[in-house]
Design a protein around this motif. Structure first.
Motif, PDB file in Angstrom:
ATOM      1  N   LYS A 287      20.805  73.521  20.687  1.00  0.00           N
ATOM      2  CA  LYS A 287      21.615  74.698  21.013  1.00  0.00           C
ATOM      3  C   LYS A 287      21.042  75.445  22.207  1.00  0.00           C
ATOM      4  O   LYS A 287      21.784  75.837  23.128  1.00  0.00           O
ATOM      5  CB  LYS A 287      21.689  75.623  19.796  1.00  0.00           C
ATOM      6  CG  LYS A 287      22.341  76.976  20.046  1.00  0.00           C
ATOM      7  CD  LYS A 287      22.380  77.791  18.772  1.00  0.00           C
ATOM      8  CE  LYS A 287      22.903  79.202  19.034  1.00  0.00           C
ATOM      9  NZ  LYS A 287      21.950  80.020  19.807  1.00  0.00           N
ATOM     10  N   GLU A 288      19.730  75.641  22.225  1.00  0.00           N
ATOM     11  CA  GLU A 288      19.122  76.428  23.294  1.00  0.00           C
ATOM     12  C   GLU A 288      19.085  75.656  24.612  1.00  0.00           C
ATOM     13  O   GLU A 288      19.193  76.256  25.680  1.00  0.00           O
ATOM     14  CB  GLU A 288      17.717  76.884  22.890  1.00  0.00           C
ATOM     15  CG  GLU A 288      17.681  77.832  21.695  1.00  0.00           C
ATOM     16  CD  GLU A 288      18.453  79.126  21.924  1.00  0.00           C
ATOM     17  OE1 GLU A 288      18.729  79.464  23.090  1.00  0.00           O
ATOM     18  OE2 GLU A 288      18.778  79.804  20.927  1.00  0.00           O
ATOM     19  N   ILE A 289      18.927  74.345  24.557  1.00  0.00           N
ATOM     20  CA  ILE A 289      19.015  73.548  25.788  1.00  0.00           C
ATOM     21  C   ILE A 289      20.396  73.732  26.414  1.00  0.00           C
ATOM     22  O   ILE A 289      20.527  74.036  27.605  1.00  0.00           O
ATOM     23  CB  ILE A 289      18.745  72.054  25.511  1.00  0.00           C
ATOM     24  CG1 ILE A 289      17.279  71.814  25.158  1.00  0.00           C
ATOM     25  CG2 ILE A 289      19.131  71.210  26.744  1.00  0.00           C
ATOM     26  CD1 ILE A 289      16.981  70.398  24.691  1.00  0.00           C
ATOM     27  N   LEU A 290      21.433  73.550  25.612  1.00  0.00           N
ATOM     28  CA  LEU A 290      22.791  73.675  26.128  1.00  0.00           C
ATOM     29  C   LEU A 290      23.069  75.077  26.641  1.00  0.00           C
ATOM     30  O   LEU A 290      23.665  75.256  27.711  1.00  0.00           O
ATOM     31  CB  LEU A 290      23.805  73.297  25.043  1.00  0.00           C
ATOM     32  CG  LEU A 290      24.012  71.811  24.795  1.00  0.00           C
ATOM     33  CD1 LEU A 290      24.928  71.595  23.591  1.00  0.00           C
ATOM     34  CD2 LEU A 290      24.584  71.121  26.019  1.00  0.00           C
ATOM     35  N   SER A 291      22.641  76.084  25.901  1.00  0.00           N
ATOM     36  CA  SER A 291      22.884  77.467  26.306  1.00  0.00           C
ATOM     37  C   SER A 291      22.221  77.773  27.641  1.00  0.00           C
ATOM     38  O   SER A 291      22.833  78.374  28.542  1.00  0.00           O
ATOM     39  CB  SER A 291      22.370  78.420  25.218  1.00  0.00           C
ATOM     40  OG  SER A 291      22.532  79.769  25.612  1.00  0.00           O
ATOM     41  N   GLU A 295      24.073  78.294  31.249  1.00  0.00           N
ATOM     42  CA  GLU A 295      23.854  79.545  31.986  1.00  0.00           C
ATOM     43  C   GLU A 295      23.467  79.261  33.440  1.00  0.00           C
ATOM     44  O   GLU A 295      24.001  79.869  34.370  1.00  0.00           O
ATOM     45  CB  GLU A 295      22.762  80.361  31.287  1.00  0.00           C
ATOM     46  CG  GLU A 295      22.405  81.659  31.985  1.00  0.00           C
ATOM     47  CD  GLU A 295      21.229  82.363  31.332  1.00  0.00           C
ATOM     48  OE1 GLU A 295      20.736  83.343  31.919  1.00  0.00           O
ATOM     49  OE2 GLU A 295      20.794  81.923  30.248  1.00  0.00           O
ATOM     50  N   GLN A 296      22.545  78.338  33.609  1.00  0.00           N
ATOM     51  CA  GLN A 296      22.101  78.026  34.961  1.00  0.00           C
ATOM     52  C   GLN A 296      23.198  77.344  35.779  1.00  0.00           C
ATOM     53  O   GLN A 296      23.299  77.521  36.986  1.00  0.00           O
ATOM     54  CB  GLN A 296      20.845  77.135  34.929  1.00  0.00           C
ATOM     55  CG  GLN A 296      19.662  77.746  34.201  1.00  0.00           C
ATOM     56  CD  GLN A 296      19.308  79.121  34.711  1.00  0.00           C
ATOM     57  OE1 GLN A 296      19.268  79.351  35.927  1.00  0.00           O
ATOM     58  NE2 GLN A 296      19.033  80.054  33.805  1.00  0.00           N
ATOM     59  N   ALA A 297      24.021  76.570  35.114  1.00  0.00           N
ATOM     60  CA  ALA A 297      25.090  75.845  35.794  1.00  0.00           C
ATOM     61  C   ALA A 297      26.315  76.716  36.025  1.00  0.00           C
ATOM     62  O   ALA A 297      27.293  76.278  36.620  1.00  0.00           O
ATOM     63  CB  ALA A 297      25.461  74.606  35.005  1.00  0.00           C
ATOM     64  N   GLY A 298      26.278  77.964  35.529  1.00  0.00           N
ATOM     65  CA  GLY A 298      27.416  78.845  35.686  1.00  0.00           C
ATOM     66  C   GLY A 298      28.583  78.456  34.796  1.00  0.00           C
ATOM     67  O   GLY A 298      29.740  78.692  35.135  1.00  0.00           O
ATOM     68  N   GLN A 299      28.235  77.868  33.642  1.00  0.00           N
ATOM     69  CA  GLN A 299      29.286  77.396  32.719  1.00  0.00           C
ATOM     70  C   GLN A 299      29.136  78.064  31.369  1.00  0.00           C
ATOM     71  O   GLN A 299      29.216  77.429  30.332  1.00  0.00           O
ATOM     72  CB  GLN A 299      29.195  75.875  32.552  1.00  0.00           C
ATOM     73  CG  GLN A 299      29.387  75.106  33.837  1.00  0.00           C
ATOM     74  CD  GLN A 299      29.169  73.622  33.638  1.00  0.00           C
ATOM     75  OE1 GLN A 299      28.924  73.180  32.531  1.00  0.00           O
ATOM     76  NE2 GLN A 299      29.227  72.851  34.726  1.00  0.00           N
ATOM     77  N   SER A 300      28.883  79.343  31.354  1.00  0.00           N
ATOM     78  CA  SER A 300      28.712  80.060  30.094  1.00  0.00           C
ATOM     79  C   SER A 300      29.915  79.817  29.196  1.00  0.00           C
ATOM     80  O   SER A 300      31.066  79.882  29.625  1.00  0.00           O
ATOM     81  CB  SER A 300      28.546  81.555  30.356  1.00  0.00           C
ATOM     82  OG  SER A 300      27.375  81.778  31.118  1.00  0.00           O
ATOM     83  N   GLY A 301      29.600  79.528  27.946  1.00  0.00           N
ATOM     84  CA  GLY A 301      30.652  79.266  26.982  1.00  0.00           C
ATOM     85  C   GLY A 301      30.981  77.801  26.838  1.00  0.00           C
ATOM     86  O   GLY A 301      31.710  77.417  25.925  1.00  0.00           O
ATOM     87  N   ALA A 302      30.447  76.955  27.698  1.00  0.00           N
ATOM     88  CA  ALA A 302      30.698  75.515  27.570  1.00  0.00           C
ATOM     89  C   ALA A 302      29.984  74.958  26.354  1.00  0.00           C
ATOM     90  O   ALA A 302      28.939  75.448  25.960  1.00  0.00           O
ATOM     91  CB  ALA A 302      30.235  74.780  28.826  1.00  0.00           C
ATOM     92  N   THR A 303      30.549  73.927  25.762  1.00  0.00           N
ATOM     93  CA  THR A 303      29.929  73.296  24.609  1.00  0.00           C
ATOM     94  C   THR A 303      29.854  71.792  24.807  1.00  0.00           C
ATOM     95  O   THR A 303      30.464  71.245  25.693  1.00  0.00           O
ATOM     96  CB  THR A 303      30.710  73.605  23.321  1.00  0.00           C
ATOM     97  OG1 THR A 303      32.075  73.180  23.500  1.00  0.00           O
ATOM     98  CG2 THR A 303      30.697  75.089  23.012  1.00  0.00           C
TER      99      THR A 303
END
Length: 303
Positions: A287-291, A295-303
């Motif tokens: 979960k934290e890797i993806l989050s 965030e860094q990729a500018g894709q907040s909310g992506a799953t």
């Protein structure tokens, strides 16, 4: 979840085996294991991260199915870094995200320090920053005591003892409680035994310690330090550190002052987790890797 596939690529003079998921995605998340693990430590993260990113977990040189070059010098940090940058390039990536644990984190810190423009984001799991760790190995009594295994691992020939009785000593030192609790299965145990008993594997794995300049202080040199300049160890990369606070080998002081060396820093403390974060908190790690990468990729909310 995505499947895990396996490949091998030649980097310089050696072959590196790796597991991967999500090859259709554009961004690379490279995951580096520590001692005495191999790609398998990321088996629960690979398919999850692979849903959104190209997740790749190599066997680092000396481990499992990757080549095991002769000689202690072959395991110096410059070679370990070159392998991982070379792997990323072979996969078609100049820049990438880096996730790492334990010895893999030692390599990852070095990569981010030396080539920050190539690392989009750094995630460290219970892997000490090299400058802070060097200071603690020189001056902190608890860290010195808890790092005596590092000095032991430098002794020539101990791999034969560690291989005895189906690697009984190494299993007890690492994963005994995880096997007893069910966090690891008998199949997991056999996978590690198979990796450790490959020809020359354990000797090569121990050569990481033998090639390292860092070793716990003795009565004769305690407090003298390693002559490192903290100005040479700044990390100019967005960084997330996940830290199991019940680590049996690394004292909590490894986090003290880290923000001075890593200005763009987030720390997640895991109070009931030991050194073996991927085994004890696999869902949190995924979960934290993806989050963080989202965030860094500018894709907040992506799953």
């Amino acid at each position: 979840m995505t499947e895990i596939n396996h490949n091998t690529v030649k980097i310089g003079d050696i072959n590196i085996h790796y597991a991967e998921s999500g090859t259709e995605h554009q961004d690379l998340v490279l995951m580096l294991h520590g001692f005495p693990e191999f790609w398998y430590t990321w088996r629960k993260q690979l398919p999850v991260v692979g849903e959104s990113y190209h997740a790749v977990a190599p066997d680092m040189r000396g481990y499992n199915l990757s080549d095991k070059p002769d000689g202690i010098k072959s395991y110096r940090i410059n070679y370990l870094m070159a392998d991982m940058f070379g792997l990323a390039e072979a996969l078609g990536y100049e820049k990438f995200y880096l996730v790492a644990h334990d010895w893999g984190a030692g390599v990852a810190w070095a990569m981010a320090i030396a080539h920050p423009k190539r690392i989009k984001g750094l995630i460290i799991l219970n892997g000490p920053h090299p400058y802070i760790f060097s200071e603690l190995l020189s001056k902190n009594d608890t860290q010195i005591a808890q790092s005596q295994y590092m000095a032991y691992f430098r002794n020539e020939g101990i791999e034969d003892d560690m291989l005895a009785n189906g690697c009984e000593w190494l299993l007890k030192w690492t994963f005994e409680t995880h096997l007893a609790s069910g966090q690891m299965t008998e199949d997991d145990k056999h996978a590690y035994q198979e990796a450790w008993t490959r020809p020359n594997a354990l000797k090569s794995m121990l050569n990481y310690y033998r090639a390292s300049p860092l070793t716990p202080a003795t009565a004769e040199n305690k407090g003298k330090g390693f002559g490192l300049n903290p100005d040479d160890f700044g990390v100019k990369v967005p960084t997330l550190v996940m830290w199991g606070e019940k680590d049996h080998a690394l004292v909590p002081e490894n986090l003290d002052g880290l923000n001075a060396l890593v200005p763009d820093l987030q720390i997640i403390r895991l109070p009931n987790v030991t050194h073996w974060v991927t085994h004890e908190a696999p869902d949190i790690v995924s979960k934290e890797i993806l989050s963080f990468v989202d965030e860094q990729a500018g894709q907040s909310g992506a799953t």
